[in-house]
Design a protein around this motif. Structure first.
Motif, PDB file in Angstrom:
ATOM      1  N   GLN A  76       0.993  -1.163  -0.239  1.00 20.89           N
ATOM      2  CA  GLN A  76      -0.008   0.011  -0.016  1.00 20.89           C
ATOM      3  C   GLN A  76       0.926   1.356   0.042  1.00 20.89           C
ATOM      4  O   GLN A  76       0.530   2.290  -0.677  1.00 20.89           O
ATOM      5  CB  GLN A  76      -0.953   0.175   1.196  1.00 20.89           C
ATOM      6  CG  GLN A  76      -1.975  -0.999   1.022  1.00 20.89           C
ATOM      7  CD  GLN A  76      -1.456  -2.480   1.533  1.00 20.89           C
ATOM      8  OE1 GLN A  76      -0.395  -2.551   2.147  1.00 20.89           O
ATOM      9  NE2 GLN A  76      -2.477  -3.435   1.180  1.00 20.89           N
ATOM     10  N   GLU A  77       1.837   1.232   0.712  1.00 14.46           N
ATOM     11  CA  GLU A  77       2.664   2.476   0.821  1.00 14.46           C
ATOM     12  C   GLU A  77       3.397   2.725  -0.530  1.00 14.46           C
ATOM     13  O   GLU A  77       3.758   3.790  -0.959  1.00 14.46           O
ATOM     14  CB  GLU A  77       3.762   2.251   2.002  1.00 14.46           C
ATOM     15  CG  GLU A  77       3.454   2.406   3.319  1.00 14.46           C
ATOM     16  CD  GLU A  77       4.291   1.998   4.193  1.00 14.46           C
ATOM     17  OE1 GLU A  77       4.289   2.586   5.481  1.00 14.46           O
ATOM     18  OE2 GLU A  77       5.315   1.267   4.024  1.00 14.46           O
ATOM     19  N   ALA A  78       3.771   1.550  -0.926  1.00  9.32           N
ATOM     20  CA  ALA A  78       4.506   1.750  -2.394  1.00  9.32           C
ATOM     21  C   ALA A  78       3.656   2.199  -3.417  1.00  9.32           C
ATOM     22  O   ALA A  78       4.158   3.071  -4.293  1.00  9.32           O
ATOM     23  CB  ALA A  78       5.108   0.110  -2.799  1.00  9.32           C
ATOM     24  N   PHE A  79       2.474   1.545  -3.689  1.00  8.02           N
ATOM     25  CA  PHE A  79       1.576   2.210  -4.504  1.00  8.02           C
ATOM     26  C   PHE A  79       1.083   3.532  -4.356  1.00  8.02           C
ATOM     27  O   PHE A  79       0.989   4.425  -5.253  1.00  8.02           O
ATOM     28  CB  PHE A  79       0.398   1.054  -4.718  1.00  8.02           C
ATOM     29  CG  PHE A  79       0.721  -0.096  -5.520  1.00  8.02           C
ATOM     30  CD1 PHE A  79       0.755   0.212  -6.920  1.00  8.02           C
ATOM     31  CD2 PHE A  79       0.784  -1.267  -4.990  1.00  8.02           C
ATOM     32  CE1 PHE A  79       1.015  -0.611  -7.745  1.00  8.02           C
ATOM     33  CE2 PHE A  79       1.096  -2.315  -5.754  1.00  8.02           C
ATOM     34  CZ  PHE A  79       1.194  -2.055  -7.339  1.00  8.02           C
ATOM     35  N   ALA A  80       0.973   4.029  -2.923  1.00  2.71           N
ATOM     36  CA  ALA A  80       0.567   5.335  -2.641  1.00  2.71           C
ATOM     37  C   ALA A  80       1.673   6.505  -3.391  1.00  2.71           C
ATOM     38  O   ALA A  80       1.419   7.388  -3.618  1.00  2.71           O
ATOM     39  CB  ALA A  80       0.401   5.612  -0.991  1.00  2.71           C
ATOM     40  N   ASP A  81       3.154   5.998  -3.025  1.00  5.39           N
ATOM     41  CA  ASP A  81       4.034   6.834  -3.250  1.00  5.39           C
ATOM     42  C   ASP A  81       4.155   6.918  -4.782  1.00  5.39           C
ATOM     43  O   ASP A  81       4.363   7.995  -5.408  1.00  5.39           O
ATOM     44  CB  ASP A  81       5.511   6.109  -2.819  1.00  5.39           C
ATOM     45  CG  ASP A  81       6.520   7.120  -3.125  1.00  5.39           C
ATOM     46  OD1 ASP A  81       6.506   8.386  -3.147  1.00  5.39           O
ATOM     47  OD2 ASP A  81       7.649   6.537  -3.748  1.00  5.39           O
ATOM     48  N   LEU A  82       4.021   5.829  -5.482  1.00  5.85           N
ATOM     49  CA  LEU A  82       3.816   5.779  -7.171  1.00  5.85           C
ATOM     50  C   LEU A  82       2.695   6.609  -7.598  1.00  5.85           C
ATOM     51  O   LEU A  82       2.885   7.131  -8.393  1.00  5.85           O
ATOM     52  CB  LEU A  82       3.815   4.183  -7.501  1.00  5.85           C
ATOM     53  CG  LEU A  82       3.658   4.005  -8.950  1.00  5.85           C
ATOM     54  CD1 LEU A  82       4.948   4.474  -9.656  1.00  5.85           C
ATOM     55  CD2 LEU A  82       3.572   2.562  -9.431  1.00  5.85           C
ATOM     56  N   ARG A  83       1.622   6.248  -6.998  1.00  2.00           N
ATOM     57  CA  ARG A  83       0.392   7.117  -7.341  1.00  2.00           C
ATOM     58  C   ARG A  83       0.716   8.749  -7.245  1.00  2.00           C
ATOM     59  O   ARG A  83       0.357   9.376  -8.240  1.00  2.00           O
ATOM     60  CB  ARG A  83      -0.836   6.946  -6.542  1.00  2.00           C
ATOM     61  CG  ARG A  83      -2.168   7.372  -6.881  1.00  2.00           C
ATOM     62  CD  ARG A  83      -3.320   7.080  -5.994  1.00  2.00           C
ATOM     63  NE  ARG A  83      -3.608   5.589  -6.239  1.00  2.00           N
ATOM     64  CZ  ARG A  83      -3.463   4.919  -5.210  1.00  2.00           C
ATOM     65  NH1 ARG A  83      -3.252   5.314  -4.072  1.00  2.00           N
ATOM     66  NH2 ARG A  83      -3.784   3.605  -5.258  1.00  2.00           N
ATOM     67  N   GLU A  84       1.176   8.994  -6.230  1.00  2.00           N
ATOM     68  CA  GLU A  84       1.641  10.471  -5.970  1.00  2.00           C
ATOM     69  C   GLU A  84       2.534  11.002  -7.253  1.00  2.00           C
ATOM     70  O   GLU A  84       2.374  12.002  -7.726  1.00  2.00           O
ATOM     71  CB  GLU A  84       2.305  10.866  -4.771  1.00  2.00           C
ATOM     72  CG  GLU A  84       1.330  10.709  -3.689  1.00  2.00           C
ATOM     73  CD  GLU A  84       2.165  10.938  -2.226  1.00  2.00           C
ATOM     74  OE1 GLU A  84       3.296  11.445  -2.285  1.00  2.00           O
ATOM     75  OE2 GLU A  84       1.534  10.481  -1.215  1.00  2.00           O
ATOM     76  N   ARG A  85       3.711  10.135  -7.447  1.00  2.00           N
ATOM     77  CA  ARG A  85       4.589  10.518  -8.603  1.00  2.00           C
ATOM     78  C   ARG A  85       3.897  10.729 -10.030  1.00  2.00           C
ATOM     79  O   ARG A  85       4.120  11.635 -10.550  1.00  2.00           O
ATOM     80  CB  ARG A  85       5.857   9.522  -8.596  1.00  2.00           C
ATOM     81  CG  ARG A  85       6.805   9.529  -7.333  1.00  2.00           C
ATOM     82  CD  ARG A  85       7.841   8.637  -7.505  1.00  2.00           C
ATOM     83  NE  ARG A  85       8.647   8.646  -6.361  1.00  2.00           N
ATOM     84  CZ  ARG A  85       9.597   8.032  -6.171  1.00  2.00           C
ATOM     85  NH1 ARG A  85      10.352   7.236  -7.296  1.00  2.00           N
ATOM     86  NH2 ARG A  85      10.683   7.983  -5.146  1.00  2.00           N
ATOM     87  N   VAL A  86       3.118   9.733 -10.173  1.00  2.00           N
ATOM     88  CA  VAL A  86       2.368   9.920 -11.499  1.00  2.00           C
ATOM     89  C   VAL A  86       1.437  11.139 -11.801  1.00  2.00           C
ATOM     90  O   VAL A  86       1.552  11.597 -12.543  1.00  2.00           O
ATOM     91  CB  VAL A  86       1.689   8.394 -11.969  1.00  2.00           C
ATOM     92  CG1 VAL A  86       0.620   8.393 -12.860  1.00  2.00           C
ATOM     93  CG2 VAL A  86       2.550   7.153 -11.799  1.00  2.00           C
ATOM     94  N   GLU A  87       0.606  11.276 -10.597  1.00  2.00           N
ATOM     95  CA  GLU A  87      -0.260  12.394 -10.648  1.00  2.00           C
ATOM     96  C   GLU A  87       0.677  13.554 -10.797  1.00  2.00           C
ATOM     97  O   GLU A  87       0.172  14.443 -11.598  1.00  2.00           O
ATOM     98  CB  GLU A  87      -1.099  12.412  -9.307  1.00  2.00           C
ATOM     99  CG  GLU A  87      -2.050  11.354  -9.440  1.00  2.00           C
ATOM    100  CD  GLU A  87      -2.757  11.252  -7.839  1.00  2.00           C
ATOM    101  OE1 GLU A  87      -2.440  12.140  -7.024  1.00  2.00           O
ATOM    102  OE2 GLU A  87      -3.852  10.518  -7.666  1.00  2.00           O
TER     103      GLU A  87
END
Length: 65
Positions: free
Chosen positions: A48-59
């Protein structure tokens, strides 16, 4: 409830078979995997932490105009 701690050598086929059998009974068997020595002391992320960070970077990347 009785608890048993067992160490299983999974380098051979019998150990892997026992581990597979334990995975088939998640209500009864709770598996814990030790952290490899080279990762001890490092910051480890949950999925969950990894995808949250990835989502922020993509956004951030795609919201730039």
């Amino acid at each position: 409830m009785s608890i048993v701690i067992a160490k299983i050598d999974t380098s051979g086929p019998t150990g892997r078979r026992i581990l597979r059998n334990l995975k088939n009974h998640p209500k009864v068997a709770k598996l814990e995997y030790p952290i490899p020595e080279e990762l001890e002391g490092e910051k480890l992320y949950t999925v969950q932490e990894a995808f949250a960070d990835l989502r922020e970077r993509v956004e951030q990347h795609y919201s730039k105009k």
